[in-house]
Motif scaffolding. Sequence first.
Motif, mmCIF file in Angstrom:
data_model
loop_
_atom_site.group_PDB
_atom_site.id
_atom_site.type_symbol
_atom_site.label_atom_id
_atom_site.label_comp_id
_atom_site.label_asym_id
_atom_site.label_seq_id
_atom_site.Cartn_x
_atom_site.Cartn_y
_atom_site.Cartn_z
ATOM 1 N N PHE A 10 0.809 5.530 0.393
ATOM 2 C CA PHE A 10 -0.011 6.607 0.937
ATOM 3 C C PHE A 10 0.904 7.694 1.482
ATOM 4 O O PHE A 10 2.112 7.500 1.589
ATOM 5 C CB PHE A 10 -0.920 6.061 2.054
ATOM 6 N N TRP A 18 0.843 -1.188 0.000
ATOM 7 C CA TRP A 18 0.000 0.000 0.000
ATOM 8 C C TRP A 18 0.881 1.241 0.000
ATOM 9 O O TRP A 18 1.857 1.316 0.737
ATOM 10 C CB TRP A 18 -0.864 -0.063 1.258
ATOM 11 N N ARG A 45 -0.999 7.402 10.144
ATOM 12 C CA ARG A 45 -1.967 6.749 9.249
ATOM 13 C C ARG A 45 -1.718 5.244 9.170
ATOM 14 O O ARG A 45 -2.653 4.452 9.158
ATOM 15 C CB ARG A 45 -1.892 7.386 7.865
#
Length: 94
Positions: A43, A41, A52
Amino acid sequence: MQARPTADPDFQKMLAGYGLTTARILYRMPDHPAFLQTFQWQFADVAPDYPRLKQFLDHWKREIQAAIHSVEVMHRGLIAPHEIRMAREIGHLH
């Protein structure tokens, strides 16, 4: 009254220390514990606290039955302080 121009919110996040973060999570599903699977992932997050990412991993532990084996984190700041310079003069083109 004219609205005052503001900087792009993504640019403001970069100045606040956010950078591109990639997390590679190795995990095992309960029905196939011998196999390691990968979830990757990308981000924006703030190093070294990674709020986060921590929020996502807390969600994973609460909601997903897969057991996390390991987490690998890579981070790159998008703007470093030496990359920002103030403009002293703006030229005019006629």
